[in-house]
Design an enzyme around this catalytic site. Sequence first.
Site, PDB file in Angstrom:
ATOM      1  N   SER A 252       0.877  -1.164   0.000  1.00 25.17           N
ATOM      2  CA  SER A 252       0.000   0.000   0.000  1.00 25.17           C
ATOM      3  C   SER A 252       0.914   1.213   0.000  1.00 25.17           C
ATOM      4  O   SER A 252       2.107   1.094   0.308  1.00 25.17           O
ATOM      5  CB  SER A 252      -0.839  -0.028   1.283  1.00 25.17           C
ATOM      6  OG  SER A 252      -1.385   1.236   1.561  1.00 25.17           O
TER       7      SER A 252
ATOM      8  N   TYR B 279      -1.984  -1.489  10.435  1.00 23.72           N
ATOM      9  CA  TYR B 279      -1.987  -1.586   8.965  1.00 23.72           C
ATOM     10  C   TYR B 279      -0.670  -1.045   8.409  1.00 23.72           C
ATOM     11  O   TYR B 279      -0.012  -1.685   7.589  1.00 23.72           O
ATOM     12  CB  TYR B 279      -3.173  -0.784   8.419  1.00 23.72           C
ATOM     13  CG  TYR B 279      -3.441  -0.964   6.935  1.00 23.72           C
ATOM     14  CD1 TYR B 279      -4.149  -2.068   6.464  1.00 23.72           C
ATOM     15  CD2 TYR B 279      -3.017  -0.019   6.011  1.00 23.72           C
ATOM     16  CE1 TYR B 279      -4.420  -2.224   5.109  1.00 23.72           C
ATOM     17  CE2 TYR B 279      -3.279  -0.166   4.655  1.00 23.72           C
ATOM     18  CZ  TYR B 279      -3.987  -1.277   4.216  1.00 23.72           C
ATOM     19  OH  TYR B 279      -4.247  -1.421   2.858  1.00 23.72           O
TER      20      TYR B 279
HETATM   21  P1  NAD Z   1     -11.730  -6.283  -0.006  1.00 24.83           P
HETATM   22  O1  NAD Z   1     -12.313  -6.178   1.354  1.00 24.83           O
HETATM   23  O2  NAD Z   1     -12.533  -5.888  -1.184  1.00 24.83           O
HETATM   24  O3  NAD Z   1     -11.170  -7.767  -0.267  1.00 24.83           O
HETATM   25  C1  NAD Z   1     -10.403  -8.431   0.693  1.00 24.83           C
HETATM   26  C2  NAD Z   1     -10.627  -9.932   0.524  1.00 24.83           C
HETATM   27  O4  NAD Z   1      -9.759 -10.593   1.462  1.00 24.83           O
HETATM   28  C3  NAD Z   1     -12.057 -10.371   0.846  1.00 24.83           C
HETATM   29  O5  NAD Z   1     -12.549 -11.233  -0.181  1.00 24.83           O
HETATM   30  C4  NAD Z   1     -11.916 -11.124   2.167  1.00 24.83           C
HETATM   31  O6  NAD Z   1     -12.853 -12.197   2.309  1.00 24.83           O
HETATM   32  C5  NAD Z   1     -10.488 -11.644   2.062  1.00 24.83           C
HETATM   33  N1  NAD Z   1      -9.921 -11.958   3.367  1.00 24.83           N
HETATM   34  C6  NAD Z   1      -9.966 -11.224   4.507  1.00 24.83           C
HETATM   35  N2  NAD Z   1      -9.362 -11.875   5.496  1.00 24.83           N
HETATM   36  C7  NAD Z   1      -8.912 -13.041   4.990  1.00 24.83           C
HETATM   37  C8  NAD Z   1      -8.209 -14.150   5.529  1.00 24.83           C
HETATM   38  N3  NAD Z   1      -7.859 -14.188   6.817  1.00 24.83           N
HETATM   39  N4  NAD Z   1      -7.897 -15.187   4.708  1.00 24.83           N
HETATM   40  C9  NAD Z   1      -8.272 -15.162   3.394  1.00 24.83           C
HETATM   41  N5  NAD Z   1      -8.946 -14.157   2.835  1.00 24.83           N
HETATM   42  C10 NAD Z   1      -9.272 -13.102   3.630  1.00 24.83           C
HETATM   43  O7  NAD Z   1     -10.377  -5.407   0.081  1.00 24.83           O
HETATM   44  P2  NAD Z   1      -9.402  -4.814  -1.039  1.00 24.83           P
HETATM   45  O8  NAD Z   1      -9.490  -3.347  -0.930  1.00 24.83           O
HETATM   46  O9  NAD Z   1      -9.585  -5.471  -2.331  1.00 24.83           O
HETATM   47  O10 NAD Z   1      -7.986  -5.224  -0.398  1.00 24.83           O
HETATM   48  C11 NAD Z   1      -7.134  -6.202  -0.954  1.00 24.83           C
HETATM   49  C12 NAD Z   1      -5.708  -5.885  -0.529  1.00 24.83           C
HETATM   50  O11 NAD Z   1      -5.332  -4.615  -1.066  1.00 24.83           O
HETATM   51  C13 NAD Z   1      -5.497  -5.778   0.979  1.00 24.83           C
HETATM   52  O12 NAD Z   1      -4.252  -6.352   1.335  1.00 24.83           O
HETATM   53  C14 NAD Z   1      -5.453  -4.291   1.209  1.00 24.83           C
HETATM   54  O13 NAD Z   1      -4.713  -3.950   2.364  1.00 24.83           O
HETATM   55  C15 NAD Z   1      -4.764  -3.837  -0.046  1.00 24.83           C
HETATM   56  N6  NAD Z   1      -4.949  -2.429  -0.359  1.00 24.83           N
HETATM   57  C16 NAD Z   1      -6.205  -1.917  -0.538  1.00 24.83           C
HETATM   58  C17 NAD Z   1      -6.336  -0.576  -0.825  1.00 24.83           C
HETATM   59  C18 NAD Z   1      -7.676   0.048  -1.028  1.00 24.83           C
HETATM   60  O14 NAD Z   1      -7.749   1.284  -1.029  1.00 24.83           O
HETATM   61  N7  NAD Z   1      -8.746  -0.698  -1.212  1.00 24.83           N
HETATM   62  C19 NAD Z   1      -5.207   0.241  -0.950  1.00 24.83           C
HETATM   63  C20 NAD Z   1      -3.948  -0.316  -0.770  1.00 24.83           C
HETATM   64  C21 NAD Z   1      -3.831  -1.662  -0.479  1.00 24.83           C
END
Ligand code: NAD
Length: 263
Positions: free
Chosen positions: A145, A158
């Site tokens: 991130s 985080y």
């Molecule tokens: P999201 O909530 O849409 O998807 C996350 C997925 O991870 C979900 O399907 C959930 O069921 C799964 N998950 C959660 N805990 C889990 C576990 N213990 N084991 C297996 N699966 C699990 O979120 P997203 O925004 O798509 O995030 C995905 C990644 O991207 C994360 O690592 C997040 O930190 C990172 N990220 C997101 C953003 C953002 O702005 N959305 C920015 C930077 C980084």
Amino acid sequence: MKSQKLKNKVALITGAASGIGKAIAELYAQEGAKVVIADLNIQQAEISAKNIKASGGEALAVSMNVTDEQQVNQSVQQAIQTYGGIDILVSNAGIQIISPIDELSYADWKKMLAIHLDGAFLTTRVCLKDMYKRGKGGSIIYMGSVHSKEASLLKAPYVTAKHGLSGLCRVVAKEGAKHGVRANLICPGFVRTPLVDKQIPEQAKTLGISEEEVIKKVLLKDTVDGEFTTVKDVAEVALFLASFESNALNGQSIVVSHGWYMN
Ligand code: NAD
């Protein structure tokens, strides 16, 4: 027909039932990869796999809590048995918990580090063993991130975990090199997924401002154009890293954030 960049590759993506992981799975499948959708939410993972198959792709949904050592090993073995091995791992599963440090519970601190860091370690270890054994190299991509580089209020575990992923990525890059395994980190800015949609009202409440102000004055404040990054933007970077075949691009981080944090 256009050439497919991931033809004959197998990609396992954690957290691929939603948001960024789901978009990566869909794009990889379009590019010819067999994708393994590994998620805690097996119902949603199965729907995603079904949709990919309906569009002519190849996908397998596996139930995986990335913090459960036995389940990670079993589900990766299931994927290996189905598709013959893993060429690409995208360690992406993650959650967000918003709290000032003085009010953060120890349980929430540990939960965050477990999902982001233990999950990355456990999935890396089992996939690396397979990649080393098969001797065909591989690509490991960590979902960092901008918080792998920067800090923000209310996000201590985080930010800590996302910085930690950059260390793990660099060690994997060094250890994996002689086996042709590369490791890189993607650092997205804010993307409208359920993870972000949940935190907007939470931040508004904690900071005592409106949801619109959270978006403008907190989330997108330091971008060059006030725009959210999209799941497609992040998926395209994940495709670039997965399909880049040489060790030249190794141990790097790519920030995809509309200019929020410049390397
Ligand atoms: P999201 O909530 O849409 O998807 C996350 C997925 O991870 C979900 O399907 C959930 O069921 C799964 N998950 C959660 N805990 C889990 C576990 N213990 N084991 C297996 N699966 C699990 O979120 P997203 O925004 O798509 O995030 C995905 C990644 O991207 C994360 O690592 C997040 O930190 C990172 N990220 C997101 C953003 C953002 O702005 N959305 C920015 C930077 C980084």
